[in-house]
Write a protein that holds these residues in place. Structure first.
Motif, PDB file in Angstrom:
ATOM      1  N   THR A 147      38.946  38.840  41.780  1.00  0.00           N
ATOM      2  CA  THR A 147      39.787  39.345  42.852  1.00  0.00           C
ATOM      3  C   THR A 147      41.026  39.970  42.219  1.00  0.00           C
ATOM      4  OG1 THR A 147      39.039  37.554  44.280  1.00  0.00           O
ATOM      5  CG2 THR A 147      41.051  38.671  44.927  1.00  0.00           C
ATOM      6  N   ALA A 148      41.324  41.206  42.554  1.00  0.00           N
ATOM      7  CA  ALA A 148      42.531  41.849  42.032  1.00  0.00           C
ATOM      8  C   ALA A 148      43.719  41.357  42.855  1.00  0.00           C
ATOM      9  CB  ALA A 148      42.416  43.360  42.123  1.00  0.00           C
ATOM     10  N   SER A 149      44.760  40.902  42.172  1.00  0.00           N
ATOM     11  CA  SER A 149      45.959  40.403  42.848  1.00  0.00           C
ATOM     12  C   SER A 149      47.178  41.156  42.359  1.00  0.00           C
ATOM     13  CB  SER A 149      46.145  38.904  42.562  1.00  0.00           C
ATOM     14  OG  SER A 149      45.097  38.153  43.120  1.00  0.00           O
ATOM     15  N   LEU A 150      47.981  41.597  43.307  1.00  0.00           N
ATOM     16  CA  LEU A 150      49.279  42.194  43.007  1.00  0.00           C
ATOM     17  C   LEU A 150      50.302  41.391  43.788  1.00  0.00           C
ATOM     18  CD1 LEU A 150      47.121  44.751  42.992  1.00  0.00           C
ATOM     19  CD2 LEU A 150      49.251  45.943  42.500  1.00  0.00           C
TER      20      LEU A 150
ATOM     21  N   PHE B  54      42.145  28.789  51.276  1.00  0.00           N
ATOM     22  CA  PHE B  54      42.083  29.835  50.260  1.00  0.00           C
ATOM     23  C   PHE B  54      42.932  29.415  49.068  1.00  0.00           C
ATOM     24  CE2 PHE B  54      41.152  31.718  54.254  1.00  0.00           C
ATOM     25  CZ  PHE B  54      40.349  32.823  54.028  1.00  0.00           C
ATOM     26  N   VAL B  55      42.353  29.512  47.866  1.00  0.00           N
ATOM     27  CA  VAL B  55      43.080  29.157  46.642  1.00  0.00           C
ATOM     28  C   VAL B  55      42.704  30.166  45.561  1.00  0.00           C
ATOM     29  CG1 VAL B  55      43.447  27.400  44.856  1.00  0.00           C
ATOM     30  CG2 VAL B  55      42.994  26.689  47.215  1.00  0.00           C
ATOM     31  N   ASN B  56      43.703  30.794  44.934  1.00  0.00           N
ATOM     32  CA  ASN B  56      43.442  31.682  43.802  1.00  0.00           C
ATOM     33  C   ASN B  56      43.523  30.890  42.507  1.00  0.00           C
ATOM     34  OD1 ASN B  56      42.973  33.953  45.267  1.00  0.00           O
ATOM     35  ND2 ASN B  56      44.766  35.074  44.558  1.00  0.00           N
ATOM     36  N   CYS B  57      42.601  31.197  41.587  1.00  0.00           N
ATOM     37  CA  CYS B  57      42.563  30.545  40.268  1.00  0.00           C
ATOM     38  C   CYS B  57      42.600  31.620  39.191  1.00  0.00           C
ATOM     39  CB  CYS B  57      41.278  29.724  40.129  1.00  0.00           C
ATOM     40  SG  CYS B  57      41.178  28.366  41.292  1.00  0.00           S
ATOM     41  N   PRO B  58      43.175  31.302  38.026  1.00  0.00           N
ATOM     42  CA  PRO B  58      43.339  32.324  36.990  1.00  0.00           C
ATOM     43  C   PRO B  58      42.033  32.769  36.331  1.00  0.00           C
ATOM     44  CG  PRO B  58      44.162  30.212  36.222  1.00  0.00           C
ATOM     45  CD  PRO B  58      43.816  30.037  37.658  1.00  0.00           C
ATOM     46  N   ASN B  59      40.997  31.917  36.358  1.00  0.00           N
ATOM     47  CA  ASN B  59      39.716  32.318  35.763  1.00  0.00           C
ATOM     48  C   ASN B  59      38.572  31.514  36.376  1.00  0.00           C
ATOM     49  OD1 ASN B  59      39.304  29.817  34.221  1.00  0.00           O
ATOM     50  ND2 ASN B  59      40.989  30.555  32.939  1.00  0.00           N
ATOM     51  N   GLU B  60      37.359  31.919  36.042  1.00  0.00           N
ATOM     52  CA  GLU B  60      36.186  31.302  36.668  1.00  0.00           C
ATOM     53  C   GLU B  60      36.017  29.840  36.273  1.00  0.00           C
ATOM     54  OE1 GLU B  60      31.410  31.945  37.295  1.00  0.00           O
ATOM     55  OE2 GLU B  60      32.546  33.505  36.264  1.00  0.00           O
ATOM     56  N   GLN B  61      36.307  29.482  35.041  1.00  0.00           N
ATOM     57  CA  GLN B  61      36.128  28.094  34.624  1.00  0.00           C
ATOM     58  C   GLN B  61      37.055  27.152  35.394  1.00  0.00           C
ATOM     59  OE1 GLN B  61      33.642  26.925  32.542  1.00  0.00           O
ATOM     60  NE2 GLN B  61      34.335  25.036  33.500  1.00  0.00           N
ATOM     61  N   ILE B  62      38.304  27.533  35.545  1.00  0.00           N
ATOM     62  CA  ILE B  62      39.243  26.713  36.324  1.00  0.00           C
ATOM     63  C   ILE B  62      38.784  26.646  37.774  1.00  0.00           C
ATOM     64  CG2 ILE B  62      41.605  26.631  37.244  1.00  0.00           C
ATOM     65  CD1 ILE B  62      42.528  27.592  34.454  1.00  0.00           C
TER      66      ILE B  62
ATOM     67  N   GLY C 120      60.991  38.784  40.486  1.00  0.00           N
ATOM     68  CA  GLY C 120      61.572  40.090  40.767  1.00  0.00           C
ATOM     69  C   GLY C 120      60.767  41.280  40.275  1.00  0.00           C
ATOM     70  N   GLU C 121      59.624  41.039  39.669  1.00  0.00           N
ATOM     71  CA  GLU C 121      58.786  42.117  39.139  1.00  0.00           C
ATOM     72  C   GLU C 121      57.434  42.117  39.846  1.00  0.00           C
ATOM     73  OE1 GLU C 121      59.740  44.278  36.661  1.00  0.00           O
ATOM     74  OE2 GLU C 121      61.708  43.328  36.670  1.00  0.00           O
ATOM     75  N   ILE C 122      56.826  43.288  39.926  1.00  0.00           N
ATOM     76  CA  ILE C 122      55.466  43.372  40.450  1.00  0.00           C
ATOM     77  C   ILE C 122      54.500  43.023  39.324  1.00  0.00           C
ATOM     78  CG2 ILE C 122      53.671  44.881  41.384  1.00  0.00           C
ATOM     79  CD1 ILE C 122      55.870  46.478  42.767  1.00  0.00           C
ATOM     80  N   GLU C 123      53.683  42.026  39.563  1.00  0.00           N
ATOM     81  CA  GLU C 123      52.681  41.575  38.591  1.00  0.00           C
ATOM     82  C   GLU C 123      51.302  41.969  39.102  1.00  0.00           C
ATOM     83  OE1 GLU C 123      53.236  39.898  35.688  1.00  0.00           O
ATOM     84  OE2 GLU C 123      55.404  39.941  36.001  1.00  0.00           O
ATOM     85  N   GLU C 124      50.363  42.107  38.182  1.00  0.00           N
ATOM     86  CA  GLU C 124      48.980  42.404  38.535  1.00  0.00           C
ATOM     87  C   GLU C 124      48.079  41.540  37.666  1.00  0.00           C
ATOM     88  OE1 GLU C 124      46.008  46.261  38.829  1.00  0.00           O
ATOM     89  OE2 GLU C 124      48.166  46.579  38.669  1.00  0.00           O
ATOM     90  N   SER C 125      47.087  40.905  38.307  1.00  0.00           N
ATOM     91  CA  SER C 125      46.166  40.063  37.546  1.00  0.00           C
ATOM     92  C   SER C 125      44.808  40.030  38.228  1.00  0.00           C
ATOM     93  CB  SER C 125      46.724  38.641  37.408  1.00  0.00           C
ATOM     94  OG  SER C 125      46.810  38.029  38.678  1.00  0.00           O
ATOM     95  N   THR C 126      43.837  39.526  37.499  1.00  0.00           N
ATOM     96  CA  THR C 126      42.507  39.299  38.049  1.00  0.00           C
ATOM     97  C   THR C 126      42.348  37.795  38.209  1.00  0.00           C
ATOM     98  OG1 THR C 126      41.663  41.250  36.927  1.00  0.00           O
ATOM     99  CG2 THR C 126      40.042  39.657  37.670  1.00  0.00           C
ATOM    100  N   GLU C 127      41.947  37.386  39.390  1.00  0.00           N
ATOM    101  CA  GLU C 127      41.805  35.967  39.684  1.00  0.00           C
ATOM    102  C   GLU C 127      40.474  35.733  40.379  1.00  0.00           C
ATOM    103  OE1 GLU C 127      46.496  34.944  40.476  1.00  0.00           O
ATOM    104  OE2 GLU C 127      45.320  35.727  42.147  1.00  0.00           O
ATOM    105  N   ASN C 128      40.119  34.459  40.516  1.00  0.00           N
ATOM    106  CA  ASN C 128      38.955  34.059  41.286  1.00  0.00           C
ATOM    107  C   ASN C 128      39.457  33.377  42.547  1.00  0.00           C
ATOM    108  OD1 ASN C 128      38.043  33.897  38.255  1.00  0.00           O
ATOM    109  ND2 ASN C 128      36.230  34.258  39.481  1.00  0.00           N
TER     110      ASN C 128
END
Length: 158
Positions: A90-93, A59-67, A98-106
């Motif tokens: 994929t929603a990632s939290l 399993f590997v998360n990537c920041p966007n579809e092109q990558i 030290g902070e909670i981050e939220e992003s969308t990844e592939n």
């Protein structure tokens, strides 16, 4: 002759030294992975069955579809995997600095041999844009024999 030295040696043979015993143990531990791999391959060849833990999903998360697509193609080109699925958005939290981050990844689902997971992980760390890429694997315990054979053939050397 004292009693202790006679217990450790066979009649007619010199008593093995500690260094000899250590060398034999080291040889066993160094060759064990090779012997285990060979025995698993022989078992699979003779029985035609899948051995648990021979294949893995990485399993590997990537920041966007092109990558994600670029990484998937590179992994396949290098014969580090036979198949890669790209799961979109994929929603990632997660905690970061030290902070909670939220992003969308592939999410990449990379199917490979367990013996290639370390090399695959090293390659992903080398090319991935994240400082600490998410890379982990799970072994396949069950699977369709035809699919697993296809995985094997796709990873065969040219």
């Amino acid at each position: 002759m004292d009693r202790r030295s006679s217990r450790c040696s066979l009649p007619g043979y010199p008593r093995p030294g500690v260094l000899t015993c250590l060398l034999i143990m080291a040889a066993f531990f160094l060759t064990y992975p090779i012997l285990r791999t060979l025995s698993l391959k022989l078992h699979s060849a003779f029985t035609g069955t899948h051995i648990s833990s021979t294949y893995s999903i990485v399993f590997v998360n990537c920041p966007n579809e092109q990558i994600a697509r670029d990484m998937a193609r590179a992994v396949l080109d290098k014969k580090l995997a036979t198949s890669v699925n790209i799961l979109p958005k994929t929603a990632s939290l997660y905690f970061w600095n030290g902070e909670i981050e939220e992003s969308t990844e592939n999410l990449l689902l990379i199917k490979t041999k367990t013996s290639k997971v370390h090399t695959l992980s090293d390659y992903i760390r080398l090319v991935h844009p994240f400082e600490i890429p998410e890379v982990f694997s799970l072994t396949m315990d069950q699977g369709d024999e035809r699919y697993l054979k296809w995985l094997e053939e796709g990873l065969a050397k040219d």
